[in-house]
Design a protein around this motif. Sequence first.
Motif, short mmCIF file in Angstrom:
data_model
loop_
_atom_site.label_atom_id
_atom_site.label_comp_id
_atom_site.label_asym_id
_atom_site.label_seq_id
_atom_site.Cartn_x
_atom_site.Cartn_y
_atom_site.Cartn_z
N ARG A 106 8.42 -2.65 13.63
CA ARG A 106 7.73 -1.59 12.89
C ARG A 106 7.10 -2.15 11.60
O ARG A 106 6.00 -1.74 11.21
CB ARG A 106 8.71 -0.45 12.56
N GLN A 107 7.79 -3.08 10.94
CA GLN A 107 7.23 -3.70 9.74
C GLN A 107 5.96 -4.47 10.07
O GLN A 107 4.97 -4.41 9.34
CB GLN A 107 8.26 -4.64 9.11
N ILE A 108 5.98 -5.21 11.18
CA ILE A 108 4.81 -6.00 11.56
C ILE A 108 3.65 -5.08 11.94
O ILE A 108 2.49 -5.33 11.57
CB ILE A 108 5.16 -6.96 12.70
N LEU A 109 3.93 -4.02 12.68
CA LEU A 109 2.87 -3.08 13.07
C LEU A 109 2.25 -2.42 11.85
O LEU A 109 1.05 -2.11 11.83
CB LEU A 109 3.42 -2.02 14.01
N LEU A 110 3.06 -2.20 10.82
CA LEU A 110 2.54 -1.61 9.58
C LEU A 110 1.67 -2.61 8.83
O LEU A 110 0.61 -2.26 8.31
CB LEU A 110 3.71 -1.15 8.71
N ALA A 111 2.11 -3.88 8.79
CA ALA A 111 1.36 -4.91 8.06
C ALA A 111 0.18 -5.44 8.85
O ALA A 111 -0.85 -5.81 8.29
CB ALA A 111 2.30 -6.06 7.68
N HIS A 112 0.33 -5.49 10.19
CA HIS A 112 -0.73 -6.04 11.06
C HIS A 112 -0.97 -5.09 12.24
O HIS A 112 -0.59 -5.39 13.36
CB HIS A 112 -0.32 -7.43 11.57
N PRO A 113 -1.59 -3.94 11.98
CA PRO A 113 -1.75 -2.95 13.06
C PRO A 113 -2.63 -3.43 14.20
O PRO A 113 -2.56 -2.88 15.30
CB PRO A 113 -2.40 -1.75 12.33
N SER A 171 -1.74 -7.65 18.80
CA SER A 171 -1.47 -7.15 20.13
C SER A 171 0.02 -6.95 20.35
O SER A 171 0.86 -7.47 19.60
CB SER A 171 -2.02 -8.12 21.19
N ASP A 172 0.36 -6.19 21.40
CA ASP A 172 1.77 -5.95 21.71
C ASP A 172 2.49 -7.26 22.00
O ASP A 172 3.64 -7.45 21.59
CB ASP A 172 1.88 -5.01 22.92
N ARG A 173 1.84 -8.17 22.72
CA ARG A 173 2.48 -9.44 23.04
C ARG A 173 2.67 -10.30 21.80
O ARG A 173 3.66 -11.03 21.68
CB ARG A 173 1.65 -10.19 24.07
N ALA A 174 1.72 -10.24 20.87
CA ALA A 174 1.84 -11.02 19.64
C ALA A 174 3.05 -10.55 18.83
O ALA A 174 3.85 -11.36 18.34
CB ALA A 174 0.56 -10.93 18.82
N VAL A 175 3.18 -9.23 18.67
CA VAL A 175 4.33 -8.69 17.93
C VAL A 175 5.62 -8.99 18.68
O VAL A 175 6.64 -9.35 18.08
CB VAL A 175 4.16 -7.17 17.71
N GLY A 176 5.59 -8.87 20.01
CA GLY A 176 6.79 -9.14 20.80
C GLY A 176 7.23 -10.59 20.73
O GLY A 176 8.42 -10.88 20.73
N SER A 213 4.62 -1.49 22.74
CA SER A 213 3.66 -0.43 23.03
C SER A 213 4.26 0.95 22.76
O SER A 213 3.59 1.85 22.24
CB SER A 213 3.20 -0.54 24.49
N GLN A 214 5.54 1.12 23.10
CA GLN A 214 6.21 2.40 22.84
C GLN A 214 6.33 2.65 21.33
O GLN A 214 6.12 3.78 20.87
CB GLN A 214 7.60 2.40 23.47
N LEU A 215 6.66 1.59 20.57
CA LEU A 215 6.81 1.76 19.12
C LEU A 215 5.46 2.02 18.46
O LEU A 215 5.40 2.68 17.41
CB LEU A 215 7.43 0.49 18.51
N ARG A 216 4.39 1.55 19.05
CA ARG A 216 3.06 1.71 18.47
C ARG A 216 2.54 3.15 18.59
O ARG A 216 1.77 3.60 17.74
CB ARG A 216 2.09 0.75 19.16
N LYS A 217 2.94 3.84 19.65
CA LYS A 217 2.40 5.17 19.93
C LYS A 217 2.67 6.13 18.77
O LYS A 217 3.77 6.21 18.24
CB LYS A 217 3.01 5.73 21.22
N GLY A 218 1.63 6.87 18.40
CA GLY A 218 1.76 7.87 17.35
C GLY A 218 1.67 7.31 15.95
O GLY A 218 1.80 8.07 14.98
N THR A 219 1.45 6.00 15.78
CA THR A 219 1.32 5.40 14.46
C THR A 219 -0.13 5.03 14.19
O THR A 219 -0.99 5.09 15.08
CB THR A 219 2.20 4.14 14.35
#
Length: 380
Positions: free
Chosen positions: A122-129, A132-137, A148-154
């Motif tokens: 969640r921290q990475i998605l906030l800093a680097h929206p 890609s999902d694979r990059a964060v993973g 992808s599930q954590l990204r939904k709705g953000t």
Amino acid sequence: MNQDADHLIGLRDRGIHRLPVEHVAVDEIAVGFSPRTDGEDPDYVHALAETEGDLPPILVHRPTMTVVDGIHRLRVAAARGESHIAVRFFDGDRAEARLLAIALNVVHGRPLTSADRTAAARQILLAHPRWSDRAVGAVTGLSGHRISQLRKGTTADTAGHRVGRDGRVRPVDSSRSRERAGELLRSNPGASLRQIAAQVGLAPATVADVRNRLLRGDPPVPGATRTPTTRTTVPAASPTVPTVSATVPTVSATVPMVSATAPAVSATIPPPPPTALDARRPTPPAPRTSAPPPPPAPERLLRIFDSLRRDPSLRLSESGRNVLRVLSACTLVAQDREGIAAALPEHCKEPMAQLAHGYARLWTQLARELDAGEHPALSA
């Protein structure tokens, strides 16, 4: 700051191990950048303190003198009454240091819990929206599906393009790009996959999938409705198939039925010459008598690896750390096998396949030597 996930992973797996080791006073180092939601573990500090030998150097952010990786080792040095500790310094900015703290704690030391990894993602998605999902993973040790599930709705779910591990920007919805790739393949069948990929903003592997779909007569976009023109719009590079000559006499109504000894008409018609697309058609694999067993789930392999890297007998010896480094590289393959294959240049895929087959046989031989029976950890 370098915005590529691959750069961060390269630092974690290779870069920091090349940094020189210095000895720094324990009281000059601060604690921070921890991805652990439950804080420090006193029991883990106590277990490390009872081991013999020197602990690996910690990683410290030089501009702030804050621990990036090795808080428990710092506590062990203080508990032993040591005045100095072995340190490698990281000179990047604070944001990169925080990401590096996450990436390092995923692959060694006391494993991050599922809650830790989720919070880190969640921290990475906030800093680097736009990552890609694979990059964060790849950084957090979670699957792309979970990201992808954590990204939904953000706010990270609104970007039309995302940055992959290799730093390339690709569209979230590739339908239009696939259609454009199909148009280019039809108009210029001899163009290379990389040329078309660069024009439409797709990976070469995706363009290869579009080409194979066209060869089968399928639409370039998966799930799209097949149309009658799909097959006929792919041009052939060779002349048209010769037709039956107009001088062939017409069969008279008084001609008797063809006898059983007459040669078959179809046997005298030559097959059509191969086209350019036929030459590019992949050779079908040889038939197998039985399908190979599916590989274990990456999450199961990661849990086994986590249990091994917690073992002090491996972590605190040079030979054990070498084994863990090899296994760490294997976890990257388990987590992002498809991404690794897609990133390979075309001319590297065949030698890479030969290496993979050879290493697989060596790993199989090692497994048989370690345990002649079934592995309960993989089959449970």
